[in-house]
Design an enzyme around this catalytic site. Structure first.
Site, PDB file in Angstrom:
ATOM      1  N   LYS A  11      32.712   6.468  10.825  1.00 47.94           N
ATOM      2  CA  LYS A  11      33.903   6.525   9.979  1.00 47.94           C
ATOM      3  C   LYS A  11      33.858   5.507   8.825  1.00 47.94           C
ATOM      4  O   LYS A  11      33.071   4.563   8.846  1.00 47.94           O
ATOM      5  CB  LYS A  11      35.143   6.295  10.843  1.00 47.94           C
ATOM      6  CG  LYS A  11      35.403   7.406  11.863  1.00 47.94           C
ATOM      7  CD  LYS A  11      36.749   7.176  12.533  1.00 47.94           C
ATOM      8  CE  LYS A  11      37.072   8.278  13.510  1.00 47.94           C
ATOM      9  NZ  LYS A  11      38.439   8.141  14.050  1.00 47.94           N
ATOM     10  N   TYR A  51      40.677  17.777  11.140  1.00 51.26           N
ATOM     11  CA  TYR A  51      41.616  17.210  12.114  1.00 51.26           C
ATOM     12  C   TYR A  51      42.863  18.090  12.285  1.00 51.26           C
ATOM     13  O   TYR A  51      43.893  17.598  12.753  1.00 51.26           O
ATOM     14  CB  TYR A  51      42.018  15.802  11.693  1.00 51.26           C
ATOM     15  CG  TYR A  51      40.992  14.732  12.048  1.00 51.26           C
ATOM     16  CD1 TYR A  51      40.664  14.479  13.377  1.00 51.26           C
ATOM     17  CD2 TYR A  51      40.370  13.960  11.072  1.00 51.26           C
ATOM     18  CE1 TYR A  51      39.745  13.489  13.726  1.00 51.26           C
ATOM     19  CE2 TYR A  51      39.453  12.963  11.411  1.00 51.26           C
ATOM     20  CZ  TYR A  51      39.149  12.741  12.740  1.00 51.26           C
ATOM     21  OH  TYR A  51      38.257  11.762  13.092  1.00 51.26           O
ATOM     22  N   ASN A 114      38.649   3.258  14.062  1.00 52.11           N
ATOM     23  CA  ASN A 114      37.916   3.020  15.308  1.00 52.11           C
ATOM     24  C   ASN A 114      36.435   3.383  15.198  1.00 52.11           C
ATOM     25  O   ASN A 114      35.787   3.701  16.178  1.00 52.11           O
ATOM     26  CB  ASN A 114      38.602   3.723  16.491  1.00 52.11           C
ATOM     27  CG  ASN A 114      38.666   5.219  16.326  1.00 52.11           C
ATOM     28  OD1 ASN A 114      38.303   5.750  15.276  1.00 52.11           O
ATOM     29  ND2 ASN A 114      39.105   5.919  17.350  1.00 52.11           N
ATOM     30  N   HIS A 117      33.840   8.918  15.508  1.00 55.53           N
ATOM     31  CA  HIS A 117      34.471  10.081  16.134  1.00 55.53           C
ATOM     32  C   HIS A 117      33.386  10.815  16.899  1.00 55.53           C
ATOM     33  O   HIS A 117      32.239  10.866  16.460  1.00 55.53           O
ATOM     34  CB  HIS A 117      35.056  11.031  15.079  1.00 55.53           C
ATOM     35  CG  HIS A 117      35.352  12.399  15.632  1.00 55.53           C
ATOM     36  ND1 HIS A 117      36.514  12.678  16.313  1.00 55.53           N
ATOM     37  CD2 HIS A 117      34.601  13.531  15.677  1.00 55.53           C
ATOM     38  CE1 HIS A 117      36.470  13.936  16.735  1.00 55.53           C
ATOM     39  NE2 HIS A 117      35.327  14.474  16.358  1.00 55.53           N
ATOM     40  N   GLU A 128      32.761  21.754  15.625  1.00 57.21           N
ATOM     41  CA  GLU A 128      32.648  20.626  14.698  1.00 57.21           C
ATOM     42  C   GLU A 128      31.275  20.586  14.019  1.00 57.21           C
ATOM     43  O   GLU A 128      31.170  20.241  12.842  1.00 57.21           O
ATOM     44  CB  GLU A 128      32.960  19.316  15.437  1.00 57.21           C
ATOM     45  CG  GLU A 128      34.423  19.252  15.881  1.00 57.21           C
ATOM     46  CD  GLU A 128      34.814  17.965  16.581  1.00 57.21           C
ATOM     47  OE1 GLU A 128      36.030  17.743  16.748  1.00 57.21           O
ATOM     48  OE2 GLU A 128      33.925  17.173  16.978  1.00 57.21           O
TER      49      GLU A 128
HETATM   50  P1  CMP Z   1      39.101  10.473  16.679  1.00 60.01           P
HETATM   51  O1  CMP Z   1      38.162  10.545  17.819  1.00 60.01           O
HETATM   52  O2  CMP Z   1      38.512  10.552  15.302  1.00 60.01           O
HETATM   53  O3  CMP Z   1      40.199  11.625  16.818  1.00 60.01           O
HETATM   54  C1  CMP Z   1      41.473  11.544  16.218  1.00 60.01           C
HETATM   55  C2  CMP Z   1      41.754  10.173  15.662  1.00 60.01           C
HETATM   56  O4  CMP Z   1      43.103   9.870  15.403  1.00 60.01           O
HETATM   57  C3  CMP Z   1      41.323   9.142  16.680  1.00 60.01           C
HETATM   58  O5  CMP Z   1      39.913   9.111  16.784  1.00 60.01           O
HETATM   59  C4  CMP Z   1      41.979   7.890  16.107  1.00 60.01           C
HETATM   60  O6  CMP Z   1      41.161   7.239  15.146  1.00 60.01           O
HETATM   61  C5  CMP Z   1      43.185   8.444  15.350  1.00 60.01           C
HETATM   62  N1  CMP Z   1      44.442   7.988  15.943  1.00 60.01           N
HETATM   63  C6  CMP Z   1      45.349   7.233  15.323  1.00 60.01           C
HETATM   64  N2  CMP Z   1      46.389   6.990  16.124  1.00 60.01           N
HETATM   65  C7  CMP Z   1      46.143   7.620  17.288  1.00 60.01           C
HETATM   66  C8  CMP Z   1      46.859   7.735  18.530  1.00 60.01           C
HETATM   67  N3  CMP Z   1      48.031   7.153  18.720  1.00 60.01           N
HETATM   68  N4  CMP Z   1      46.278   8.470  19.526  1.00 60.01           N
HETATM   69  C9  CMP Z   1      45.092   9.087  19.339  1.00 60.01           C
HETATM   70  N5  CMP Z   1      44.376   8.991  18.177  1.00 60.01           N
HETATM   71  C10 CMP Z   1      44.894   8.266  17.181  1.00 60.01           C
END
Ligand code: CMP
Length: 140
Positions: A11, A51, A114, A117, A128
């Site tokens: 990311k 998303y 984070n 993904h 995906e």
């Molecule tokens: P990702 O695996 O990319 O899938 C969806 C993303 O939403 C997740 O990682 C997080 O980076 C983001 N996100 C932000 N807030 C939340 C939340 N409360 N719960 C889950 N995903 C979140």
């Protein structure tokens, strides 16, 4: 266990901090092989499409902004049980809950930023991968 393919994104927060190599090393050390990989800057439409499953969640707007803020690396990882293995190497979505040694424990800034993904199931992985790669780009 069967050889699988899964989809992964390094990311913007991680690419900005020059962590591509360190993160790829974590995948490679776990036996995951990047069989397709490119650096792209997602458009808003692409990030919203990718998303789409989260479009009604309160964090959707912020997630899209974070994903389009700067370039990402999209990749396909191949290996034994790759889907689960990738999720193990990444660690929990919220870095506060991520185990020692995982990518998110080591590098993530917050639940939104984070660092990586990864697909959560075989059907998601197939969808995906197709979202970002043509078949002829998967060069095992
Ligand atoms: P990702 O695996 O990319 O899938 C969806 C993303 O939403 C997740 O990682 C997080 O980076 C983001 N996100 C932000 N807030 C939340 C939340 N409360 N719960 C889950 N995903 C979140």
């Amino acid at each position: 266990m069967a050889i699988e393919r899964t989809f992964s994104i390094i990311k913007p927060d991680a690419v900005r901090r020059n962590l591509i190599g360190k993160i790829l090393t974590k995948f490679e050390d776990a036996g995951l092989r990047p069989i397709a990989l490119k650096k792209i800057h997602m458009t808003r439409a692409r990030a919203e499409g990718f998303y789409g499953v989260h479009k009604d969640r309160p964090f959707f707007g912020e997630l899209v902004e974070q994903m389009i803020a700067s370039p990402v690396v999209v990749q396909v990882l191949e290996g034994e049980g790759a889907i689960l293995k990738n999720r193990d190497v990444m660690g929990a979505t919220n870095p506060a809950n991520a185990a020692e040694g995982t990518i998110r424990k080591e590098f993530a800034l917050s639940i939104g930023e984070n660092s990586v993904h990864g697909s959560d199931a075989p059907e998601t992985a197939a969808r995906e991968i197709k979202f970002f790669f043509n078949d002829d780009e998967l060069v095992g």
